[in-house]
Design a protein around this motif. Structure first.
Motif, PDB file in Angstrom:
ATOM      1  N   HIS B 509       0.820  -1.226   0.000  1.00  0.00           N
ATOM      2  CA  HIS B 509       0.000   0.000   0.000  1.00  0.00           C
ATOM      3  C   HIS B 509       0.844   1.262   0.000  1.00  0.00           C
ATOM      4  O   HIS B 509       0.393   2.315  -0.412  1.00  0.00           O
ATOM      5  CB  HIS B 509      -0.979  -0.009   1.181  1.00  0.00           C
ATOM      6  N   THR B 510       2.085   1.146   0.435  1.00  0.00           N
ATOM      7  CA  THR B 510       2.896   2.368   0.493  1.00  0.00           C
ATOM      8  C   THR B 510       3.327   2.816  -0.901  1.00  0.00           C
ATOM      9  O   THR B 510       3.457   3.995  -1.162  1.00  0.00           O
ATOM     10  CB  THR B 510       4.169   2.136   1.339  1.00  0.00           C
ATOM     11  N   ASP B 511       3.537   1.869  -1.805  1.00  0.00           N
ATOM     12  CA  ASP B 511       4.019   2.294  -3.124  1.00  0.00           C
ATOM     13  C   ASP B 511       3.084   1.923  -4.275  1.00  0.00           C
ATOM     14  O   ASP B 511       3.266   2.413  -5.393  1.00  0.00           O
ATOM     15  CB  ASP B 511       5.431   1.741  -3.391  1.00  0.00           C
ATOM     16  N   GLU B 546      11.844  -8.596  -8.469  1.00  0.00           N
ATOM     17  CA  GLU B 546      11.687  -9.994  -8.080  1.00  0.00           C
ATOM     18  C   GLU B 546      10.883 -10.105  -6.778  1.00  0.00           C
ATOM     19  O   GLU B 546      10.043 -10.982  -6.623  1.00  0.00           O
ATOM     20  CB  GLU B 546      13.071 -10.612  -7.886  1.00  0.00           C
ATOM     21  N   GLY B 547      11.159  -9.184  -5.857  1.00  0.00           N
ATOM     22  CA  GLY B 547      10.439  -9.194  -4.590  1.00  0.00           C
ATOM     23  C   GLY B 547       8.949  -8.967  -4.793  1.00  0.00           C
ATOM     24  O   GLY B 547       8.118  -9.641  -4.193  1.00  0.00           O
ATOM     25  N   HIS B 548       8.621  -8.016  -5.667  1.00  0.00           N
ATOM     26  CA  HIS B 548       7.202  -7.757  -5.954  1.00  0.00           C
ATOM     27  C   HIS B 548       6.578  -8.970  -6.640  1.00  0.00           C
ATOM     28  O   HIS B 548       5.427  -9.309  -6.389  1.00  0.00           O
ATOM     29  CB  HIS B 548       7.058  -6.516  -6.847  1.00  0.00           C
ATOM     30  N   GLN B 549       7.354  -9.634  -7.512  1.00  0.00           N
ATOM     31  CA  GLN B 549       6.828 -10.831  -8.182  1.00  0.00           C
ATOM     32  C   GLN B 549       6.545 -11.937  -7.170  1.00  0.00           C
ATOM     33  O   GLN B 549       5.540 -12.636  -7.267  1.00  0.00           O
ATOM     34  CB  GLN B 549       7.831 -11.330  -9.225  1.00  0.00           C
ATOM     35  N   ASP B 582      11.336  -7.670   0.554  1.00  0.00           N
ATOM     36  CA  ASP B 582      12.149  -6.927   1.515  1.00  0.00           C
ATOM     37  C   ASP B 582      11.468  -6.851   2.884  1.00  0.00           C
ATOM     38  O   ASP B 582      10.306  -7.194   3.058  1.00  0.00           O
ATOM     39  CB  ASP B 582      12.476  -5.526   0.984  1.00  0.00           C
ATOM     40  N   THR B 583      12.267  -6.363   3.843  1.00  0.00           N
ATOM     41  CA  THR B 583      11.830  -6.359   5.245  1.00  0.00           C
ATOM     42  C   THR B 583      10.478  -5.682   5.445  1.00  0.00           C
ATOM     43  O   THR B 583       9.587  -6.240   6.062  1.00  0.00           O
ATOM     44  CB  THR B 583      12.893  -5.622   6.088  1.00  0.00           C
ATOM     45  N   GLY B 584      10.352  -4.487   4.902  1.00  0.00           N
ATOM     46  CA  GLY B 584       9.121  -3.714   5.112  1.00  0.00           C
ATOM     47  C   GLY B 584       7.904  -4.454   4.624  1.00  0.00           C
ATOM     48  O   GLY B 584       6.878  -4.516   5.303  1.00  0.00           O
ATOM     49  N   HIS B 585       8.019  -5.054   3.443  1.00  0.00           N
ATOM     50  CA  HIS B 585       6.878  -5.759   2.882  1.00  0.00           C
ATOM     51  C   HIS B 585       6.595  -7.078   3.596  1.00  0.00           C
ATOM     52  O   HIS B 585       5.464  -7.533   3.635  1.00  0.00           O
ATOM     53  CB  HIS B 585       7.087  -5.978   1.380  1.00  0.00           C
ATOM     54  N   TRP B 611      13.406 -12.813   9.372  1.00  0.00           N
ATOM     55  CA  TRP B 611      12.050 -13.049   8.846  1.00  0.00           C
ATOM     56  C   TRP B 611      11.213 -13.760   9.894  1.00  0.00           C
ATOM     57  O   TRP B 611      10.047 -13.445  10.122  1.00  0.00           O
ATOM     58  CB  TRP B 611      12.185 -13.839   7.545  1.00  0.00           C
ATOM     59  N   MET B 612      11.851 -14.719  10.584  1.00  0.00           N
ATOM     60  CA  MET B 612      11.112 -15.438  11.634  1.00  0.00           C
ATOM     61  C   MET B 612      10.726 -14.459  12.759  1.00  0.00           C
ATOM     62  O   MET B 612       9.631 -14.503  13.296  1.00  0.00           O
ATOM     63  CB  MET B 612      11.957 -16.574  12.187  1.00  0.00           C
ATOM     64  N   ARG B 613      11.669 -13.549  13.079  1.00  0.00           N
ATOM     65  CA  ARG B 613      11.368 -12.588  14.152  1.00  0.00           C
ATOM     66  C   ARG B 613      10.236 -11.644  13.747  1.00  0.00           C
ATOM     67  O   ARG B 613       9.413 -11.260  14.564  1.00  0.00           O
ATOM     68  CB  ARG B 613      12.613 -11.774  14.500  1.00  0.00           C
ATOM     69  N   HIS B 614      10.214 -11.298  12.429  1.00  0.00           N
ATOM     70  CA  HIS B 614       9.097 -10.471  11.955  1.00  0.00           C
ATOM     71  C   HIS B 614       7.780 -11.169  12.242  1.00  0.00           C
ATOM     72  O   HIS B 614       6.810 -10.555  12.682  1.00  0.00           O
ATOM     73  CB  HIS B 614       9.181 -10.248  10.435  1.00  0.00           C
TER      74      HIS B 614
END
Lengths: 64, 817
Positions: B509-511, B546-549, B582-585, B611-614
């Motif tokens: 939603h941010t971008d 790639e991340g968005h994909q 990425d982290t934010g997403h 990622w696990m901590r997220h």
């Protein structure tokens, strides 16, 4: 977020398509016999081979 | 449909003996590459479906489930490779145990066994898509439209729809193909009848006028109308049986001319050029052995698909999985699609040649009949042989295979043997010397032949009409099916694309808050275009990262699963997906999964501890909802960072006087736990961009942090005038201070002699108290009741409490204002 559009229960999508197909056949004025044969083949017997489908289209009528 | 309480894996893949307690909740399995995470994923898939996709997909060659699912040391004893799971079925409000062994993968043992549960597990077995790997996820996004359609159809179980579409289309095509010979026969019959009646065009008026002219000569009544049953010979007496048949001279002359014309056409330049064109195509196909084999295989697979209906093989009577076999054969046919297109193009070019041969067959047959009339009959053996050759050629050209035969037939197609011409000439000579019939005899012959050909014409028209009606019916049914299924699927994809776009927007939603997508089904293909920052719709791989994909793949999967399973989408395994996100997403993904799929249990694997901590931070998994694998070896399988196991292992090393190994293990464990402690206690640590923290950079700050938190807690308790609490916190603080002193952890920065780097050089007796001191120190960070490490809550903004998982530790940090 928009409400997800999804069925309440598990969706048998093939069955939905087959039901819609049978309705379209009726609407198009295709004979009741053919519609009944397709109902048996697709929804009851779940037989999808060419041989089964051909029987559903033509019944037991021989080709000329 | 299901949720998993726990899974026990024995001698399966890289695992010797492992039990994981998911407790029916979301769970993460974290660990470096090669520590056994995928073994757990395989076990989950296996116990639920009896299959392991990684061992059965394309390109797996000689790898098989039965042989390679067991641990390598048990490869000859697949019965020892067992996976069992305790499964909750929410709709039945009951818990079951299911078990499978690699020896009999298709057999699931359900305890307690009841009909309802058996049916549910049978349904689960048909849903391998509950396990999603990154490889599969990206297939939905980056595949070609045809391949994507296949993948999504498999996921949505739409293969039955595609089977019917392909089947009906094939029947329609085949009926149209079968109509051709009937049309050719009807055209020939029309031409022959017109020739017999000596008219250029078959019309009611012309037929009646010509027939009545001859009938007048014979004194027969005038025919007033021409209907479907009208006989041109009506009222004519039947000729005496004893009278020998004579060749109708005038008609024979016309038919001989027509036969010669068709033979001339066969050996003419135009036909030669048609043949040369088809031969060039066929020679190209035949030059490639793979193509020849492919065309043969395609024919075999297509034919074979018709027999995959019963539950057993028609040859050996062994049971087979109907759907799996169909999918397998279809994938083979898909590979041969290009060949199929080439074949169809060549077959189209063959059609006019086949029609020409049919005409020749009909015309020469007429002459053969004339030749048989006189006694003795006129010798026409070579013409008869040519007719047989034409018939054989038609059959072979229509069959198309083997290619060598088709090529051989074409090479000789324009060669009309001289002997055929000789036979026709003999007949022509005999006809020429026949006396001219009287006017009455000529009229008699005329009406007799005209009626014969009228009968043939009527029959050929009847057959043509029947074949045409059948072809039209087949095409109509096929078209109705195609448009109906497209309509239903378009509606379905429309729903899925809306849900997909909403899910994707939620994590981006941010971008990309105005993101939209289009899923467009069309004739066995599924187009997929996505909006790129308002600049238009493009394939997902065109401009998105790639991340968005990865994000798109996950969202499309979730949207599809929600659509298929609805409320029954209660379980999914996400195997190493979203590694490029990425982290934010990732945080947004956690929120999405938690908020949008609250009733779905996600088992997630990752090699990234952050990622696990997220997942923990965002509440997707609980504090006990994860396991961290630290190592793997072939003898013992994966090992976890399990407190009890670690201390036992350290003691085992020391019992063997292996201080070096014990010290290394202690250090690694402390590195792992101190990172966890810093995270939980919100420590101030010198930031490193590479996230490569050493033990000395983490454990001392964690120790200091807890003491500072106790100090803050005492101040807070004092502000609330909670004297008892102050005393309790002081006691905790004192106890912890003693443990810290004992471990000398806070001295590391000032006293190198006690630094962990020197542990390797200690003797067993020197190291024992060090290990014991750190065991106690770590225990000081944990709740004595639940043994979980303390954490500061909330995990951002102003710290309010020190808490544990069971809730018995809940120390206020906020002063009275």
């Amino acid at each position: 977020m928009a409400n997800p559009v999804c069925p309440k229960d598990t969706a048998d999508i093939p069955a939905q398509v087959f039901e819609a197909f049978l309705t379209s056949l009726k609407t198009a004025g295709i004979s009741d016999d053919l519609v009944t044969r397709f109902r048996n083949t697709l929804l009851e017997e779940r037989a999808f081979s060419e041989v089964s489908l051909k029987k559903a289209v033509f019944g037991e009528r021989p080709t000329p | 449909m299901i949720k998993i309480e726990s899974i026990t894996i024995k001698e399966f893949r890289g695992i010797r003996n492992l039990t994981l307690n998911f407790k029916g909740k979301n769970f993460a399995i974290c660990g470096p590459n090669g520590t056994g995470k995928s073994g757990v994923v395989d076990a989950l898939e296996f116990v639920l479906t009896g299959n392991i996709s990684r061992l059965s997909g394309e390109g797996r060659g000689e790898v098989s489930l039965k042989q390679h699912a067991p641990h390598v040391d048990k490869r000859n004893d697949p019965a020892k490779a067992l996976v069992s799971a305790t499964v909750i079925i929410p709709s039945l409000k009951k818990t079951y145990t299911v078990e499978r062994s690699a020896k009999t993968p298709s057999m699931i043992k359900v305890t307690p066994s009841d009909q309802a549960a058996t049916e549910i597990f049978a349904t689960v077995q048909e849903h391998p898509e509950i396990v999603l790997s990154r490889r599969e996820l990206i297939r939905y996004v980056l595949a070609t439209p045809g391949k994507r359609n296949e993948e999504i159809q498999a996921l949505l179980h739409l293969d039955q729809i595609e089977d019917v579409r392909a089947g009906l289309q094939k029947i329609a095509n085949s009926m149209e193909k079968q109509l051709k010979p009937f049309e050719t026969a009807a055209t020939s019959a029309t031409e022959n009848l017109a020739r017999a009646l000596a008219i250029s065009e078959l019309s009611k008026e012309y037929i009646l006028s010509t027939a009545n002219a001859q009938r007048t000569i014979l004194g027969l009544p005038f025919l007033a109308d021409f209907t479907t049953t009208t006989s041109l010979k009506d009222g004519m007496s039947v000729p005496a049986q004893t009278k020998p048949q004579t060749i109708p001279k005038a008609q024979a002359v016309t038919d001989i001319r027509a036969a010669r014309e068709i033979l001339k056409e066969i050996s003419g330049k135009l036909t030669e050029s048609l043949v040369a064109d088809v031969l060039a195509d066929l020679n190209l196909l035949a030059a490639d052995k793979a193509v020849v084999e492919g065309v043969t295989r395609q024919h075999f697979y297509t034919f074979g698909l018709n027999f995959i209906e019963a539950e057993v093989c028609p040859f050996c009577d062994n049971e087979w999985d109907v759907e799996a076999l169909r999918t397998h054969v279809r994938s083979k046919l898909e590979h041969l699609k290009e060949l199929s297109t080439k074949r169809k193009a060549v077959e189209k070019k063959l059609l006019p040649l086949i029609t020409l041969l049919r005409k020749a067959e009909t015309e020469i047959n007429l002459l053969i009949r004339y030749a048989a009339m006189p006694k003795p009959a006129i010798e026409m053996r070579t013409a008869q042989e040519y007719v047989t050759r034409c018939n054989g050629s038609i059959n072979l050209l229509e069959a198309f295979l083997p290619l060598a035969d088709t090529i051989a037939i074409l090479r000789e197609l324009t060669d009309v043997p001289q002997t055929v011409e000789d036979a026709i000439s003999r007949l022509e000579k005999e006809v020429a010397v026949l006396p001219d019939p009287s006017k009455q005899d000529a009229a008699l012959e005329f009406l007799t032949i005209a009626q014969e050909r009228l009968d043939v014409w009527r029959e050929s028209r009847r057959k043509e009409e029947t074949a045409r009606a059948q072809a039209q019916l087949a095409r109509r049914v096929s078209d109705i099916y195609a448009s109906t299924s497209d309509k239903v699927l378009t509606g379905l994809y429309d729903d899925v694309q809306k849900d997909f776009a909403a899910l994707y927007t939620a994590i981006n939603h941010t971008d990309e808050k105005n993101f939209a997508a289009k899923l467009v089904p069309s004739m066995g293909k599924l187009g997929f275009d996505v909006d790129f920052y308002g600049r238009g719709f493009f394939p997902p791989g065109a401009y998105h990262s790639e991340g968005h994909q990865d994000g798109m793949g996950l969202c499309l999967y979730l949207a599809l699963m929600r659509h298929i399973e609805g409320a029954h989408f209660t379980f999914a395994v996400l195997d190493d997906v979203l590694m490029s996100v990425d982290t934010g997403h990732r945080r947004e993904v956690c929120v999405l999964l938690k908020k949008e799929f609250p009733n779905t249990q996600f088992i997630t694997t990752t090699h990234d501890p952050i990622w696990m901590r997220h997942m923990k931070t965002e509440g997707l998994i609980g504090s006990q909802g994860a396991v961290q694998f630290r190592t793997w070896n072939v003898d013992s399988g994966p090992t976890q960072w399990d407190d009890r196991d670690v201390w036992t292992e350290i003691n085992d090393y020391l019992a063997k006087n292996d201080v070096r190994s014990a010290a290394a293990l202690l250090r690694h464990y402390l590195e792992y736990t101190s990172a966890e402690l810093c995270h939980r206690l919100r420590c101030h640590v010198e930031f490193r961009g590479d996230a490569q923290y050493q033990l000395g950079e983490l454990l001392p700050p964690a120790t200091s942090r807890l003491r500072k938190l106790y100090a803050t807690a005492k101040e807070a308790a004092n502000s609330w005038n909670q004297k008892d609490l102050i005393a309790e916190i002081s006691e905790r603080d004192n106890d912890f201070s003693k443990l810290a002193q004992l471990s000398q952890v806070e001295q590391w920065q000032v006293n190198a002699a006690v630094h962990f780097n020197s542990w390797d050089n200690l003797t067993k007796n020197d190291f024992l108290p060090v290990a014991e001191a750190f065991r106690k120190l770590l225990a000081g960070f944990a709740c004595p009741d639940c043994s979980e490490f303390f954490r500061v809550s909330p995990d951002r903004d102003t710290a309010e409490t020190i808490r544990c998982e069971c809730g018995k530790t809940n120390i206020n940090l906020r002063k009275k204002t």
